[in-house]
Design an enzyme around this catalytic site. Structure first.
Site, PDB file in Angstrom:
ATOM      1  N   ASP A  30      -6.460   5.123  -1.756  1.00  0.00           N
ATOM      2  CA  ASP A  30      -5.016   5.263  -1.891  1.00  0.00           C
ATOM      3  C   ASP A  30      -4.593   6.565  -1.214  1.00  0.00           C
ATOM      4  O   ASP A  30      -5.277   7.584  -1.349  1.00  0.00           O
ATOM      5  CB  ASP A  30      -4.637   5.276  -3.377  1.00  0.00           C
ATOM      6  CG  ASP A  30      -3.152   5.110  -3.608  1.00  0.00           C
ATOM      7  OD1 ASP A  30      -2.387   5.995  -3.191  1.00  0.00           O
ATOM      8  OD2 ASP A  30      -2.756   4.101  -4.202  1.00  0.00           O
ATOM      9  N   ILE A  31      -3.457   6.545  -0.507  1.00  0.00           N
ATOM     10  CA  ILE A  31      -3.004   7.763   0.182  1.00  0.00           C
ATOM     11  C   ILE A  31      -2.348   8.763  -0.778  1.00  0.00           C
ATOM     12  O   ILE A  31      -2.110   9.905  -0.399  1.00  0.00           O
ATOM     13  CB  ILE A  31      -2.054   7.448   1.358  1.00  0.00           C
ATOM     14  CG1 ILE A  31      -0.801   6.725   0.876  1.00  0.00           C
ATOM     15  CG2 ILE A  31      -2.781   6.643   2.429  1.00  0.00           C
ATOM     16  CD1 ILE A  31       0.280   6.603   1.940  1.00  0.00           C
ATOM     17  N   ASN A  87       0.223  -3.939 -10.610  1.00  0.00           N
ATOM     18  CA  ASN A  87       1.658  -3.862 -10.870  1.00  0.00           C
ATOM     19  C   ASN A  87       2.343  -5.130 -10.371  1.00  0.00           C
ATOM     20  O   ASN A  87       1.893  -5.734  -9.403  1.00  0.00           O
ATOM     21  CB  ASN A  87       2.258  -2.645 -10.162  1.00  0.00           C
ATOM     22  CG  ASN A  87       1.606  -1.350 -10.588  1.00  0.00           C
ATOM     23  OD1 ASN A  87       1.195  -1.198 -11.724  1.00  0.00           O
ATOM     24  ND2 ASN A  87       1.507  -0.418  -9.665  1.00  0.00           N
ATOM     25  N   VAL A  96       4.356  -2.586  -2.690  1.00  0.00           N
ATOM     26  CA  VAL A  96       3.887  -3.397  -1.560  1.00  0.00           C
ATOM     27  C   VAL A  96       3.673  -4.810  -2.098  1.00  0.00           C
ATOM     28  O   VAL A  96       2.915  -5.003  -3.057  1.00  0.00           O
ATOM     29  CB  VAL A  96       2.575  -2.841  -0.958  1.00  0.00           C
ATOM     30  CG1 VAL A  96       2.104  -3.736   0.191  1.00  0.00           C
ATOM     31  CG2 VAL A  96       2.758  -1.401  -0.477  1.00  0.00           C
ATOM     32  N   HIS A 100      -2.548  -6.280  -5.258  1.00  0.00           N
ATOM     33  CA  HIS A 100      -3.602  -5.280  -5.117  1.00  0.00           C
ATOM     34  C   HIS A 100      -3.936  -4.724  -6.484  1.00  0.00           C
ATOM     35  O   HIS A 100      -3.096  -4.670  -7.373  1.00  0.00           O
ATOM     36  CB  HIS A 100      -3.190  -4.157  -4.165  1.00  0.00           C
ATOM     37  CG  HIS A 100      -1.878  -3.511  -4.479  1.00  0.00           C
ATOM     38  ND1 HIS A 100      -0.659  -4.142  -4.252  1.00  0.00           N
ATOM     39  CD2 HIS A 100      -1.592  -2.294  -4.993  1.00  0.00           C
ATOM     40  CE1 HIS A 100       0.320  -3.327  -4.609  1.00  0.00           C
ATOM     41  NE2 HIS A 100      -0.209  -2.208  -5.075  1.00  0.00           N
ATOM     42  N   MET A 101      -5.192  -4.341  -6.643  1.00  0.00           N
ATOM     43  CA  MET A 101      -5.643  -3.730  -7.881  1.00  0.00           C
ATOM     44  C   MET A 101      -5.983  -2.280  -7.585  1.00  0.00           C
ATOM     45  O   MET A 101      -6.699  -1.984  -6.633  1.00  0.00           O
ATOM     46  CB  MET A 101      -6.846  -4.467  -8.454  1.00  0.00           C
ATOM     47  CG  MET A 101      -6.494  -5.883  -8.850  1.00  0.00           C
ATOM     48  SD  MET A 101      -7.765  -6.666  -9.839  1.00  0.00           S
ATOM     49  CE  MET A 101      -7.214  -6.137 -11.447  1.00  0.00           C
ATOM     50  N   HIS A 102      -5.439  -1.410  -8.420  1.00  0.00           N
ATOM     51  CA  HIS A 102      -5.767   0.008  -8.347  1.00  0.00           C
ATOM     52  C   HIS A 102      -7.049   0.216  -9.155  1.00  0.00           C
ATOM     53  O   HIS A 102      -7.105  -0.149 -10.332  1.00  0.00           O
ATOM     54  CB  HIS A 102      -4.654   0.853  -8.977  1.00  0.00           C
ATOM     55  CG  HIS A 102      -3.357   0.788  -8.265  1.00  0.00           C
ATOM     56  ND1 HIS A 102      -2.935   1.777  -7.412  1.00  0.00           N
ATOM     57  CD2 HIS A 102      -2.381  -0.149  -8.279  1.00  0.00           C
ATOM     58  CE1 HIS A 102      -1.751   1.455  -6.934  1.00  0.00           C
ATOM     59  NE2 HIS A 102      -1.392   0.289  -7.452  1.00  0.00           N
TER      60      HIS A 102
END
Length: 114
Positions: A30-31, A87, A96, A100-102
């Site tokens: 992640d940025i 999310n 986005v 996606h999974m963090h």
């Protein structure tokens, strides 16, 4: 589905620090990390939100979880523990629209998350 930041990472038209990849899943740092280890895991097929997951996506969703398990073990966080978060839409803070999974690890996670 329209092109997203993540589809551009998948096709390598924009750079990302990729830490995991297989035929179906991509994982990249992640940025704006929220933990010492903060990786986004995405399927290589476009699914906009959690609400858009259909029965025909069952295998790729399982592969997403399997990829996270592999990565956690590779970096030695499987035994320490980690948090995975997905999310969905505005109130869930999805920014986005490609699921996606963090993957968050490397420190004690607090509860409630906020």
């Amino acid at each position: 589905m329209s092109e997203t930041l993540f589809s551009k990472i998948i096709d390598r038209s924009i750079p990302a620090e990729i830490v995991y990849e297989d035929e179906h899943i991509l994982g990249f740092n992640d940025i704006n990390p929220q933990a010492p280890v903060h990786v986004l895991f995405i399927p290589k097929i476009a699914i906009a939100t959690h609400n858009d997951i259909k029965p025909e996506h069952d295998q790729v969703i399982a592969q997403l979880h399997h990829a996270i398990n592999i990565y956690a073990k590779e970096i030695g966080e499987d035994e320490n523990g980690y948090r995975i978060v997905m999310n969905c839409n505005a109130n869930g803070q999805q920014t986005v629209f490609h699921i996606h999974m963090h993957f968050l690890a490397g420190r004690q996670m607090l509860w409630p998350p906020g």
